[in-house]
Write a protein that holds these residues in place. Sequence first.
Motif, PDB file in Angstrom:
ATOM      1  N   LYS A   5      -2.619 -12.158  10.734  1.00  0.00           N
ATOM      2  CA  LYS A   5      -2.670 -12.437   9.304  1.00  0.00           C
ATOM      3  C   LYS A   5      -3.703 -11.548   8.621  1.00  0.00           C
ATOM      4  CE  LYS A   5      -3.082 -16.236   6.061  1.00  0.00           C
ATOM      5  NZ  LYS A   5      -3.543 -17.616   5.874  1.00  0.00           N
ATOM      6  N   ARG A   6      -4.803 -11.331   9.335  1.00  0.00           N
ATOM      7  CA  ARG A   6      -5.879 -10.512   8.786  1.00  0.00           C
ATOM      8  C   ARG A   6      -5.402  -9.087   8.519  1.00  0.00           C
ATOM      9  NH1 ARG A   6     -11.682 -10.823  11.727  1.00  0.00           N
ATOM     10  NH2 ARG A   6     -12.706  -9.152  10.602  1.00  0.00           N
ATOM     11  N   LEU A   7      -4.443  -8.633   9.322  1.00  0.00           N
ATOM     12  CA  LEU A   7      -3.937  -7.269   9.195  1.00  0.00           C
ATOM     13  C   LEU A   7      -2.650  -7.212   8.377  1.00  0.00           C
ATOM     14  CD1 LEU A   7      -4.493  -6.268  12.871  1.00  0.00           C
ATOM     15  CD2 LEU A   7      -5.596  -5.213  10.907  1.00  0.00           C
ATOM     16  N   ASP A   8      -2.201  -8.352   7.893  1.00  0.00           N
ATOM     17  CA  ASP A   8      -0.895  -8.436   7.221  1.00  0.00           C
ATOM     18  C   ASP A   8      -0.704  -7.303   6.222  1.00  0.00           C
ATOM     19  OD1 ASP A   8       1.451  -9.104   6.065  1.00  0.00           O
ATOM     20  OD2 ASP A   8       0.925 -11.199   5.657  1.00  0.00           O
ATOM     21  N   HIS A   9       0.180  -6.384   6.553  1.00  0.00           N
ATOM     22  CA  HIS A   9       0.354  -5.208   5.692  1.00  0.00           C
ATOM     23  C   HIS A   9       0.931  -5.593   4.337  1.00  0.00           C
ATOM     24  CE1 HIS A   9       4.684  -5.198   6.476  1.00  0.00           C
ATOM     25  NE2 HIS A   9       4.375  -5.492   7.709  1.00  0.00           N
ATOM     26  N   ARG A  10       1.495  -6.811   4.240  1.00  0.00           N
ATOM     27  CA  ARG A  10       2.050  -7.228   2.958  1.00  0.00           C
ATOM     28  C   ARG A  10       0.968  -7.327   1.886  1.00  0.00           C
ATOM     29  NH1 ARG A  10       5.279 -12.539   4.114  1.00  0.00           N
ATOM     30  NH2 ARG A  10       3.270 -13.062   5.053  1.00  0.00           N
ATOM     31  N   ARG A  11      -0.262  -7.673   2.333  1.00  0.00           N
ATOM     32  CA  ARG A  11      -1.381  -7.760   1.385  1.00  0.00           C
ATOM     33  C   ARG A  11      -1.797  -6.395   0.851  1.00  0.00           C
ATOM     34  NH1 ARG A  11      -3.830 -12.782   1.918  1.00  0.00           N
ATOM     35  NH2 ARG A  11      -2.849 -13.977   3.568  1.00  0.00           N
ATOM     36  N   TYR A  12      -1.343  -5.347   1.506  1.00  0.00           N
ATOM     37  CA  TYR A  12      -1.694  -3.990   1.069  1.00  0.00           C
ATOM     38  C   TYR A  12      -0.530  -3.326   0.351  1.00  0.00           C
ATOM     39  CZ  TYR A  12      -5.663  -4.864   3.983  1.00  0.00           C
ATOM     40  OH  TYR A  12      -6.795  -5.431   4.506  1.00  0.00           O
ATOM     41  N   ASN A  13       0.509  -4.110   0.079  1.00  0.00           N
ATOM     42  CA  ASN A  13       1.691  -3.527  -0.557  1.00  0.00           C
ATOM     43  C   ASN A  13       1.391  -3.113  -2.000  1.00  0.00           C
ATOM     44  OD1 ASN A  13       4.431  -2.736  -0.693  1.00  0.00           O
ATOM     45  ND2 ASN A  13       4.897  -4.607  -1.822  1.00  0.00           N
ATOM     46  N   GLY A  14       1.972  -1.982  -2.385  1.00  0.00           N
ATOM     47  CA  GLY A  14       1.784  -1.486  -3.747  1.00  0.00           C
ATOM     48  C   GLY A  14       0.970  -0.225  -3.762  1.00  0.00           C
ATOM     49  N   ALA A  15       1.657   0.925  -3.813  1.00  0.00           N
ATOM     50  CA  ALA A  15       0.966   2.205  -3.896  1.00  0.00           C
ATOM     51  C   ALA A  15       1.055   2.685  -5.332  1.00  0.00           C
ATOM     52  CB  ALA A  15       1.616   3.216  -2.957  1.00  0.00           C
ATOM     53  N   SER A  16      -0.071   3.182  -5.838  1.00  0.00           N
ATOM     54  CA  SER A  16      -0.110   3.623  -7.234  1.00  0.00           C
ATOM     55  C   SER A  16       0.332   5.073  -7.341  1.00  0.00           C
ATOM     56  CB  SER A  16      -1.534   3.511  -7.771  1.00  0.00           C
ATOM     57  OG  SER A  16      -2.030   2.209  -7.550  1.00  0.00           O
ATOM     58  N   LEU A  17       1.255   5.338  -8.272  1.00  0.00           N
ATOM     59  CA  LEU A  17       1.596   6.726  -8.601  1.00  0.00           C
ATOM     60  C   LEU A  17       0.646   7.136  -9.714  1.00  0.00           C
ATOM     61  CD1 LEU A  17       4.029   6.068  -6.885  1.00  0.00           C
ATOM     62  CD2 LEU A  17       5.487   7.156  -8.579  1.00  0.00           C
ATOM     63  N   LEU A  18      -0.350   7.925  -9.354  1.00  0.00           N
ATOM     64  CA  LEU A  18      -1.407   8.259 -10.311  1.00  0.00           C
ATOM     65  C   LEU A  18      -1.211   9.624 -10.942  1.00  0.00           C
ATOM     66  CD1 LEU A  18      -4.494   6.996  -8.277  1.00  0.00           C
ATOM     67  CD2 LEU A  18      -3.469   5.902 -10.273  1.00  0.00           C
ATOM     68  N   GLY A  19      -1.722   9.771 -12.142  1.00  0.00           N
ATOM     69  CA  GLY A  19      -1.671  11.063 -12.828  1.00  0.00           C
ATOM     70  C   GLY A  19      -0.653  11.082 -13.950  1.00  0.00           C
ATOM     71  N   LEU A  20       0.148  10.013 -14.037  1.00  0.00           N
ATOM     72  CA  LEU A  20       1.193   9.927 -15.066  1.00  0.00           C
ATOM     73  C   LEU A  20       0.650   9.265 -16.337  1.00  0.00           C
ATOM     74  CD1 LEU A  20       3.728   8.434 -12.537  1.00  0.00           C
ATOM     75  CD2 LEU A  20       3.855  10.765 -13.463  1.00  0.00           C
ATOM     76  N   ARG A  21       1.358   9.480 -17.443  1.00  0.00           N
ATOM     77  CA  ARG A  21       0.986   8.811 -18.693  1.00  0.00           C
ATOM     78  C   ARG A  21       1.611   7.429 -18.733  1.00  0.00           C
ATOM     79  NH1 ARG A  21      -0.333  12.777 -23.163  1.00  0.00           N
ATOM     80  NH2 ARG A  21      -0.183  14.825 -22.212  1.00  0.00           N
ATOM     81  N   GLY A  22       1.357   6.667 -17.716  1.00  0.00           N
ATOM     82  CA  GLY A  22       1.899   5.319 -17.625  1.00  0.00           C
ATOM     83  C   GLY A  22       1.591   4.784 -16.239  1.00  0.00           C
ATOM     84  N   VAL A  23       1.538   3.460 -16.113  1.00  0.00           N
ATOM     85  CA  VAL A  23       1.235   2.849 -14.816  1.00  0.00           C
ATOM     86  C   VAL A  23       2.536   2.622 -14.054  1.00  0.00           C
ATOM     87  CG1 VAL A  23       0.379   0.749 -13.683  1.00  0.00           C
ATOM     88  CG2 VAL A  23      -0.916   1.778 -15.586  1.00  0.00           C
ATOM     89  N   VAL A  24       2.649   3.228 -12.883  1.00  0.00           N
ATOM     90  CA  VAL A  24       3.825   3.047 -12.032  1.00  0.00           C
ATOM     91  C   VAL A  24       3.338   2.681 -10.638  1.00  0.00           C
ATOM     92  CG1 VAL A  24       5.910   4.106 -11.073  1.00  0.00           C
ATOM     93  CG2 VAL A  24       5.119   4.772 -13.348  1.00  0.00           C
ATOM     94  N   VAL A  25       3.885   1.589 -10.090  1.00  0.00           N
ATOM     95  CA  VAL A  25       3.495   1.157  -8.747  1.00  0.00           C
ATOM     96  C   VAL A  25       4.729   1.104  -7.871  1.00  0.00           C
ATOM     97  CG1 VAL A  25       2.572  -0.764  -7.369  1.00  0.00           C
ATOM     98  CG2 VAL A  25       1.423  -0.070  -9.477  1.00  0.00           C
ATOM     99  N   LYS A  26       4.599   1.678  -6.677  1.00  0.00           N
ATOM    100  CA  LYS A  26       5.689   1.704  -5.711  1.00  0.00           C
ATOM    101  C   LYS A  26       5.449   0.618  -4.667  1.00  0.00           C
ATOM    102  CE  LYS A  26       8.799   3.558  -2.764  1.00  0.00           C
ATOM    103  NZ  LYS A  26       9.046   2.356  -1.957  1.00  0.00           N
ATOM    104  N   SER A  27       6.425  -0.279  -4.529  1.00  0.00           N
ATOM    105  CA  SER A  27       6.366  -1.264  -3.453  1.00  0.00           C
ATOM    106  C   SER A  27       7.089  -0.685  -2.235  1.00  0.00           C
ATOM    107  CB  SER A  27       7.085  -2.537  -3.895  1.00  0.00           C
ATOM    108  OG  SER A  27       7.482  -3.298  -2.775  1.00  0.00           O
ATOM    109  N   HIS A  28       6.703  -1.130  -1.070  1.00  0.00           N
ATOM    110  CA  HIS A  28       7.432  -0.738   0.135  1.00  0.00           C
ATOM    111  C   HIS A  28       8.870  -1.226   0.013  1.00  0.00           C
ATOM    112  CE1 HIS A  28       8.303   0.042   4.333  1.00  0.00           C
ATOM    113  NE2 HIS A  28       7.132   0.620   4.433  1.00  0.00           N
ATOM    114  N   GLY A  29       9.829  -0.431   0.479  1.00  0.00           N
ATOM    115  CA  GLY A  29      11.237  -0.788   0.363  1.00  0.00           C
ATOM    116  C   GLY A  29      11.577  -2.086   1.077  1.00  0.00           C
ATOM    117  N   SER A  30      10.879  -2.367   2.173  1.00  0.00           N
ATOM    118  CA  SER A  30      11.212  -3.552   2.967  1.00  0.00           C
ATOM    119  C   SER A  30      10.395  -4.773   2.556  1.00  0.00           C
ATOM    120  CB  SER A  30      10.974  -3.249   4.446  1.00  0.00           C
ATOM    121  OG  SER A  30       9.594  -3.088   4.668  1.00  0.00           O
TER     122      SER A  30
END
Lengths: 338, 338
Positions: free
Chosen positions: B276-301
Amino acid sequence: MDITVAIDAMGGDHGPHVTVPAALAYLKRDAEVNIVLVGLAEVIEAELRSLKVSVTSRLRIHHASEVVTMDDPPALSLRNKKDSSMRVAINLVKTGEANACVSAGNTGALMAISRFVLKMLPGIERPAIAGMMPTLNGHTHVLDLGANVDCTANHLLQFAVMGAMLVSAVEHKEAPTVGLLNIGEEDIKGNEVVKQTAELLRQSHLNFHGNVEGNDIYKGTTDVVVCDGFVGNVALKASEGLVQMLATFLRQEFKRNILTHLAGLIAYPVLSAFKKRLDHRRYNGASLLGLRGVVVKSHGSADSFAFQFAIERAVEEVRNGVLRRINEQMAMLNEEKA
Amino acid sequence: MDITVAIDAMGGDHGPHVTVPAALAYLKRDAEVNIVLVGLAEVIEAELRSLKVSVTSRLRIHHASEVVTMDDPPALSLRNKKDSSMRVAINLVKTGEANACVSAGNTGALMAISRFVLKMLPGIERPAIAGMMPTLNGHTHVLDLGANVDCTANHLLQFAVMGAMLVSAVEHKEAPTVGLLNIGEEDIKGNEVVKQTAELLRQSHLNFHGNVEGNDIYKGTTDVVVCDGFVGNVALKASEGLVQMLATFLRQEFKRNILTHLAGLIAYPVLSAFKKRLDHRRYNGASLLGLRGVVVKSHGSADSFAFQFAIERAVEEVRNGVLRRINEQMAMLNEEKA
């Protein structure tokens, strides 16, 4: 076939306390091997005395008055320490008095001195460091692990040849599969150098599997994984860091309270078996490939058990003619190009 | 502050089966957030009906007639699917109807469409993907994880600014430490691009820690780790592969015989806590940075639990003005250069 290994007895964090017992243990395992312990004769003799052993026809001491330290800059070690145990051990390979050299010393210095003293094999422009990593189905060989930070496609092609011949020599595989480390399996992925390398590998006679990704290392998708030294080193170090973090977390969970402590005691044999299976000491010994001589680098912190694997790696490379294999393959490659 | 998030409801392996329940759960957690579910209205409505929920002022549906699949080449998704749920969700950010977009769809397409529709922030040449990784003492943010395979020193400097501002926004740290991923801590180590980047970072106003190595990621040495997308992607994928291998080995050891099975049952609560401590689900959400807007990519699965972390990431970026922070820092950087 008699094989003589020159050991830089002073190298590594523990010097003769590790290298001497490892040499003695290895001699018992392999009757065809002779060892030359290179370094401060007094210190090596003292170690032998403490182990109640004396020199024999199969174990001799070759004095060298200087020692390369872990902090010595490679260029200075090369220029100023001409009688270092590391350099003298490599010299013995150069003169033919030894068939291979094993050192747990400063990697940069070992690379610089080996290259200067032994020179490169024909057609190989850069030496590479090849290491073994555990996989789901056994292990794989990854190169380069840090000798070269800027590589051309031709360098990577040469690494592929060297890696494949290393595996054919030490694992007796006729046509080892070669994977090119990339960030996607598709041909269009990756940077320019990697795309060019894939093209060269496809045209070569090597058993090229295609692109592989970071996770393929541990899946064991291919026998050899080729990458530049920057990427290889980051992947290796990140893996080491991750394992340390996981081990720490696991220990912490088992130490949380008296019940978890108890669970830990009961699970201990299983966790030990798990740990043993991953024992990095069994993977000790990285090959410095591309030189006109066999040189193996042991981890600086290796113990006697681990250091023996580095010696074994050197012996197997000599016994199975890794240098001849690389030479033959490079000749084939040049014919293909012509 | 009211925040509206446009969710590409069709994206990811599970589409509305994950995105719709995640949206509903998130709305309950955060009263300041509104969500627009973008995609095939019929499918989304069916999902809402199956969950016995109807649209409200805080949850509405925005129809989009096409879907970008995981196999669609980015360029074709951009050119041919102008009414895709992904593109329409990003358009809502462009027009100001939404403050952020979250998608679990095809990364390449999301990157290409975001860049085309939203454009880059002033002074930023390339977008980067920033992800969170667990460490011994918490977590760190690594970028770039794969958007850019060939980077200049200026690109890496911009990544450092974006990463630092991301951390200052979502973790409220005033001067996050920035590490430059390299193959040694010494200044002389690394390739030319990395050496130049270190120089630029030292001259900048950022809290530059210096070079870090692969293992420093998991040690948590710095708040931000900067690298090019090739290296970052390999490190990430190698880590994923390693964790899978270790998990398999551990399972195998506990399944060896009846005694190890029993030990596994007893150790189960501890191993669960570890997992549970390593649960990768808690780390889900990568930020696409540098754009003129906030976009977050979730893992496909991602499942619904994981997808909520991606929504949360987007909300926190908006709430704490990550774009404004990046703009301010880029302006400072340009002043420093002038």
